[in-house]
Design an enzyme around this catalytic site. Structure first.
Site, PDB file in Angstrom:
ATOM      1  N   SER A 153       3.619  -8.968  -6.951  1.00  0.00           N
ATOM      2  CA  SER A 153       2.711  -8.210  -6.093  1.00  0.00           C
ATOM      3  C   SER A 153       3.503  -7.627  -4.934  1.00  0.00           C
ATOM      4  CB  SER A 153       1.589  -9.099  -5.553  1.00  0.00           C
ATOM      5  OG  SER A 153       2.076  -9.987  -4.564  1.00  0.00           O
ATOM      6  N   PRO A 155       2.611  -7.713  -1.651  1.00  0.00           N
ATOM      7  CA  PRO A 155       2.714  -8.651  -0.531  1.00  0.00           C
ATOM      8  C   PRO A 155       3.771  -9.733  -0.755  1.00  0.00           C
ATOM      9  CG  PRO A 155       0.415  -8.196  -0.998  1.00  0.00           C
ATOM     10  CD  PRO A 155       1.207  -7.585  -2.111  1.00  0.00           C
ATOM     11  N   TYR A 156       3.850 -10.257  -1.977  1.00  0.00           N
ATOM     12  CA  TYR A 156       4.851 -11.297  -2.267  1.00  0.00           C
ATOM     13  C   TYR A 156       6.257 -10.746  -2.135  1.00  0.00           C
ATOM     14  CZ  TYR A 156       7.752 -14.479  -5.014  1.00  0.00           C
ATOM     15  OH  TYR A 156       8.750 -15.321  -5.426  1.00  0.00           O
ATOM     16  N   ALA A 157       6.519  -9.600  -2.767  1.00  0.00           N
ATOM     17  CA  ALA A 157       7.860  -9.012  -2.732  1.00  0.00           C
ATOM     18  C   ALA A 157       8.265  -8.672  -1.303  1.00  0.00           C
ATOM     19  CB  ALA A 157       7.911  -7.766  -3.616  1.00  0.00           C
ATOM     20  N   LYS A 160       9.203 -11.820   0.705  1.00  0.00           N
ATOM     21  CA  LYS A 160      10.528 -12.318   0.323  1.00  0.00           C
ATOM     22  C   LYS A 160      11.637 -11.380   0.812  1.00  0.00           C
ATOM     23  CE  LYS A 160       9.754 -16.155  -2.063  1.00  0.00           C
ATOM     24  NZ  LYS A 160      10.354 -17.458  -1.727  1.00  0.00           N
TER      25      LYS A 160
END
Length: 245
Positions: A153, A155-157, A160
């Site tokens: 997603s 937001p996740y990428a 990180k």
């Protein structure tokens, strides 16, 4: 090595468990952690010489701070911090509405803010460790999706990717007493990725190594960064060569 202590967050399964076991083999007393899975953590602690288990929800700031305090209370020192715990969510990148502010906040809280809080709490102990002649060590676990426009997603990428940049900033801010590096895996065979067959097919057909990573592949790389007293500020991509395609 018998006195040196490593805290590995999210260490009851996947990359974290493999890293904890590898560092234990390398002679570290490992402080294990999970948000749940307490029974698994306690069993692992009983198996690994000198290990301990600590439960904490890293979305809770006070619990995050208390985690480091608990490790120091139990072991009396901290030499290595591996920020492995994280959370992902699968949202198609084009489905912008599904990436709600609540999702963004959760991804940032767990994947970026909690590791930073852990570093701030661990810094005094890591600096004290450096007084014995070896720098303290932090290894963050990022993702190849923080380098390329990929991932489960946006937001996740993005969270990180922020962790990657924090790694570089901290390496400058904390050196030479504390080294800070990051391992950025691609797909790893863990419970979190077991239900993602299309990603497995991608790695099996397009990556140079023609397979996803095993947790032990990433653990070996973390251990190498822990063992090297010179390397700092690096983001090491470990995606089996998928980034080459």
């Amino acid at each position: 090595m018998s006195d040196r202590v490593a805290l590995v967050t999210g260490s009851t399964s996947g990359i974290g468990a493999a890293t904890a076991r590898r560092l234990a083999r390398d002679g570290y007393k490992v402080a294990l952690h999970s948000r749940s899975s307490a029974d698994v953590g306690k069993r692992m602690a009983a198996e690994l010489a000198g290990a301990s288990y600590h439960q904490a929800d890293l979305a809770d700031e006070q619990a995050t701070r208390d985690l480091v305090a608990g490790v120091l209370k139990h072991h009396g020192r901290l030499d290595v911090l591996v920020n492995n715990a994280g959370q992902s969510i699968r949202i198609p990148h084009a489905d912008l509405k599904a990436a709600t502010p609540a999702v963004w906040r959760r991804m940032l809280d767990v994947n970026l803010i909690a590791p930073f809080v852990l570093v701030t709490e661990a810094e005094p102990a890591l600096r004290k460790s450096a007084e014995e002649g070896r720098p303290g060590c932090i290894v963050n676990i990022g993702t190849h999706a923080g380098v390329r426009p990929k991932g489960a997603s946006i937001p996740y990428a993005t969270a990180k990717a922020g962790l990657h940049h924090v790694t570089r900033l901290l390496a400058l801010a904390l050196g030479p007493a504390i080294r800070v590096n990051c391992v950025a895996p691609g797909l790893v065979e863990t419970p979190m990725t077991a239900s993602w067959p299309e990603a497995t097919e991608l790695w099996n057909t397009r990556s140079a190594m023609r397979r996803p990573a095993k947790p032990e592949d990433i653990a070996d790389l973390v251990a190498a960064l822990v063992a090297n007293d010179y390397v700092t500020g690096e983001i090491v991509i470990a995606d089996g060569g998928l980034n080459l395609t």
